[in-house]
Design a protein around this motif. Structure first.
Motif, PDB file in Angstrom:
ATOM      1  N   MET A  32      -5.686   3.638  -3.366  1.00 49.50           N
ATOM      2  CA  MET A  32      -4.836   3.760  -4.532  1.00 49.50           C
ATOM      3  C   MET A  32      -4.586   2.389  -5.148  1.00 49.50           C
ATOM      4  O   MET A  32      -4.677   2.215  -6.352  1.00 49.50           O
ATOM      5  CB  MET A  32      -3.525   4.436  -4.128  1.00 49.50           C
ATOM      6  N   ARG A  33      -4.302   1.371  -4.290  1.00 40.08           N
ATOM      7  CA  ARG A  33      -4.064   0.014  -4.789  1.00 40.08           C
ATOM      8  C   ARG A  33      -5.285  -0.541  -5.519  1.00 40.08           C
ATOM      9  O   ARG A  33      -5.156  -1.276  -6.493  1.00 40.08           O
ATOM     10  CB  ARG A  33      -3.714  -0.923  -3.632  1.00 40.08           C
ATOM     11  N   VAL A  76      -0.484   3.214   5.502  1.00 43.96           N
ATOM     12  CA  VAL A  76       0.659   3.696   4.739  1.00 43.96           C
ATOM     13  C   VAL A  76       1.553   4.534   5.656  1.00 43.96           C
ATOM     14  O   VAL A  76       1.053   5.292   6.497  1.00 43.96           O
ATOM     15  CB  VAL A  76       0.148   4.539   3.544  1.00 43.96           C
ATOM     16  N   GLN A 118       4.798   8.725   3.211  1.00 41.59           N
ATOM     17  CA  GLN A 118       4.244   8.459   1.887  1.00 41.59           C
ATOM     18  C   GLN A 118       2.779   8.895   1.760  1.00 41.59           C
ATOM     19  O   GLN A 118       2.158   8.687   0.711  1.00 41.59           O
ATOM     20  CB  GLN A 118       4.355   6.965   1.576  1.00 41.59           C
ATOM     21  N   THR A 119       2.238   9.496   2.806  1.00 37.66           N
ATOM     22  CA  THR A 119       0.816   9.831   2.820  1.00 37.66           C
ATOM     23  C   THR A 119       0.441  10.796   1.701  1.00 37.66           C
ATOM     24  O   THR A 119      -0.543  10.581   0.975  1.00 37.66           O
ATOM     25  CB  THR A 119       0.408  10.423   4.175  1.00 37.66           C
ATOM     26  N   TYR A 155       0.345   8.960  -1.666  1.00 36.38           N
ATOM     27  CA  TYR A 155      -0.742   7.988  -1.810  1.00 36.38           C
ATOM     28  C   TYR A 155      -2.102   8.680  -1.941  1.00 36.38           C
ATOM     29  O   TYR A 155      -2.949   8.253  -2.732  1.00 36.38           O
ATOM     30  CB  TYR A 155      -0.742   7.018  -0.623  1.00 36.38           C
ATOM     31  N   GLU A 171      -2.338  10.174  -5.442  1.00 42.07           N
ATOM     32  CA  GLU A 171      -2.559   9.110  -6.417  1.00 42.07           C
ATOM     33  C   GLU A 171      -3.980   8.575  -6.351  1.00 42.07           C
ATOM     34  O   GLU A 171      -4.620   8.325  -7.381  1.00 42.07           O
ATOM     35  CB  GLU A 171      -1.553   7.975  -6.168  1.00 42.07           C
ATOM     36  N   LEU A 172      -4.487   8.396  -5.127  1.00 46.33           N
ATOM     37  CA  LEU A 172      -5.840   7.883  -4.961  1.00 46.33           C
ATOM     38  C   LEU A 172      -6.855   8.835  -5.588  1.00 46.33           C
ATOM     39  O   LEU A 172      -7.741   8.406  -6.336  1.00 46.33           O
ATOM     40  CB  LEU A 172      -6.145   7.695  -3.476  1.00 46.33           C
ATOM     41  N   ASP A 190      -9.590   2.409   0.100  1.00 38.74           N
ATOM     42  CA  ASP A 190      -8.189   2.817   0.001  1.00 38.74           C
ATOM     43  C   ASP A 190      -7.879   3.968   0.960  1.00 38.74           C
ATOM     44  O   ASP A 190      -6.804   4.010   1.576  1.00 38.74           O
ATOM     45  CB  ASP A 190      -7.861   3.228  -1.434  1.00 38.74           C
ATOM     46  N   ILE A 217      -4.929   3.919   3.773  1.00 39.56           N
ATOM     47  CA  ILE A 217      -3.897   4.971   3.818  1.00 39.56           C
ATOM     48  C   ILE A 217      -3.914   5.641   5.190  1.00 39.56           C
ATOM     49  O   ILE A 217      -2.869   5.965   5.751  1.00 39.56           O
ATOM     50  CB  ILE A 217      -4.140   6.002   2.704  1.00 39.56           C
ATOM     51  N   HIS A 219      -1.429  -3.906   0.753  1.00 38.31           N
ATOM     52  CA  HIS A 219      -0.131  -3.329   0.406  1.00 38.31           C
ATOM     53  C   HIS A 219       0.537  -4.080  -0.741  1.00 38.31           C
ATOM     54  O   HIS A 219       1.313  -3.495  -1.504  1.00 38.31           O
ATOM     55  CB  HIS A 219       0.793  -3.313   1.631  1.00 38.31           C
TER      56      HIS A 219
END
Length: 353
Positions: free
Chosen positions: A1-2, A155, A159-160, A163, A166-167, A192, A196, A251
């Motif tokens: 995602m980042r 992660v 929050q998995t 994330y 989003e990914l 990513d 995660i 992160h």
């Protein structure tokens, strides 16, 4: 995602060396349709061989090994009614996950697909698969003396879901724009995903299976014919080092994706090179004995089985293959280990072309 937060800033300028490697990959991609038209029989054999190697290698990376070759073949073919060990159970699970993806009837990439693949991985085990982790996890290295070093922190479990969603959304949006090379986008997705680390176990196997699926959906189908997992297994140190180098500061959004992307693109380019070599060997002229000799000398793995030669050179009888191998053994070009179906051959030297 980042990695998808600022694609233009992150991969807007591809290093010059990587541009050339991507060009090699694209040339290889263009040859796939040609080979499918000209060599359908050969490609069918290569597809079977790659399936076996991919399932075996991806499992072995995680320490999952079925040492009896005949037994492994029975599991791969679905003939083994009872799975005797945990390794056999997980071996069969990767078979099911890969076969599901290679059939091509899976829905577009989403979180549900990832969960389903995980469920297939562990369907034959007592472990309940098909769900994201419930507890935070760490990726660690364990030294022989028992010391533990944290490789990276995934992660948090809470929050998995966010994330992963989003990914998937950002990857699909990036593909839709067509502004960046699809192979780089697949590589970033896998990077990513591994940071995660959405599952308690099986993350690497899900990632490698999804790699094949995403590449195929982007038009890069070489993993059907050449096992990417086999190449990764043979370069495991480089694989883990590239991931380690590219996950640092992930992160914070200031990580460097290029060590991983270079490795990833190199693996794909090598696969296309192998694909071209095997296709050339399959349509080369000369006698059948000469074709076997050329394949063993220039295209086979350093250690290979007769089944590998048979798969690479359809239409050549087992008797001819044995005669060629026996002649090369007497010339001290290759040596044989073992007997019967379990026998393997290894090159002693490789004469120049």
């Amino acid at each position: 995602m980042r990695s998808f937060a600022d694609l233009d800033g992150l991969v807007g300028r591809v290093p010059s060396g990587l541009v050339a490697t991507l060009s090699t990959v694209d040339v290889g991609r263009g040859s796939e349709a040609l080979f499918r038209d000209q060599l359908p029989g050969l490609l069918g054999q290569l597809e079977h061989r790659a399936r076996v190697q991919s399932i075996t290698a991806s499992s072995a990376i995680e320490g999952i090994v079925v040492p009896d070759i005949a037994r492994a073949d029975r599991i791969l073919s679905g003939q083994a009614r009872t799975l005797r060990t945990r390794s056999e159970q997980e071996f069969a699970g990767y078979r099911d996950a890969q076969d599901y993806l290679f059939r091509g009837d899976w829905q577009p990439l989403n979180a549900g697909l990832l969960v389903h693949l995980h469920k297939l991985l562990f369907a034959h085990t007592p472990v309940i698969g098909g769900r994201f982790k419930h507890e935070d996890n760490l990726v660690v290295d364990r030294s022989p003396d028992g010391d533990i070093t944290v490789r990276f922190r995934p992660v948090p479990a809470a929050q998995t879901d966010f994330y992963i969603s989003e990914l998937v959304d950002r990857y699909k949006a990036a593909v839709h724009t067509g502004l960046h090379h699809p192979v780089l986008l697949v590589g970033l997705f896998i990077l990513d995903f591994l940071v995660i680390h959405p599952f308690e176990d099986g993350n690497g196997r899900v990632a490698r299976a999804v790699t094949n699926a995403l590449l195929m959906s982007s038009g890069y189908g070489v993993s059907r014919y050449v096992s990417l997992e086999q190449t990764i297994a043979e370069s495991a140190d480089e694989y883990y080092q590239a991931l380690l180098d590219s996950t640092k500061d992930w992160h914070e959004g200031s990580h460097d994706p290029w060590p991983w992307l270079r490795y990833f693109v190199d693996v794909l380019a090598a696969a296309y090179g192998t694909f071209a070599d095997r296709a050339a060997a399959g349509r080369s002229g000369g006698s059948k004995m000469e074709r076997v000799r050329d394949y063993v000398t220039h295209h086979a793995q350093p250690v290979f089985r007769m089944a590998d030669v048979r798969a690479a050179l359809p239409g050549i009888s087992d008797q001819t293959i044995r005669m060629a191998l026996d002649r090369m053994r007497h010339e001290q070009l290759i040596a044989v280990d073992g007997l019967g179906r379990a026998a393997s051959w290894r090159r002693i030297q490789s004469p120049s072309r």
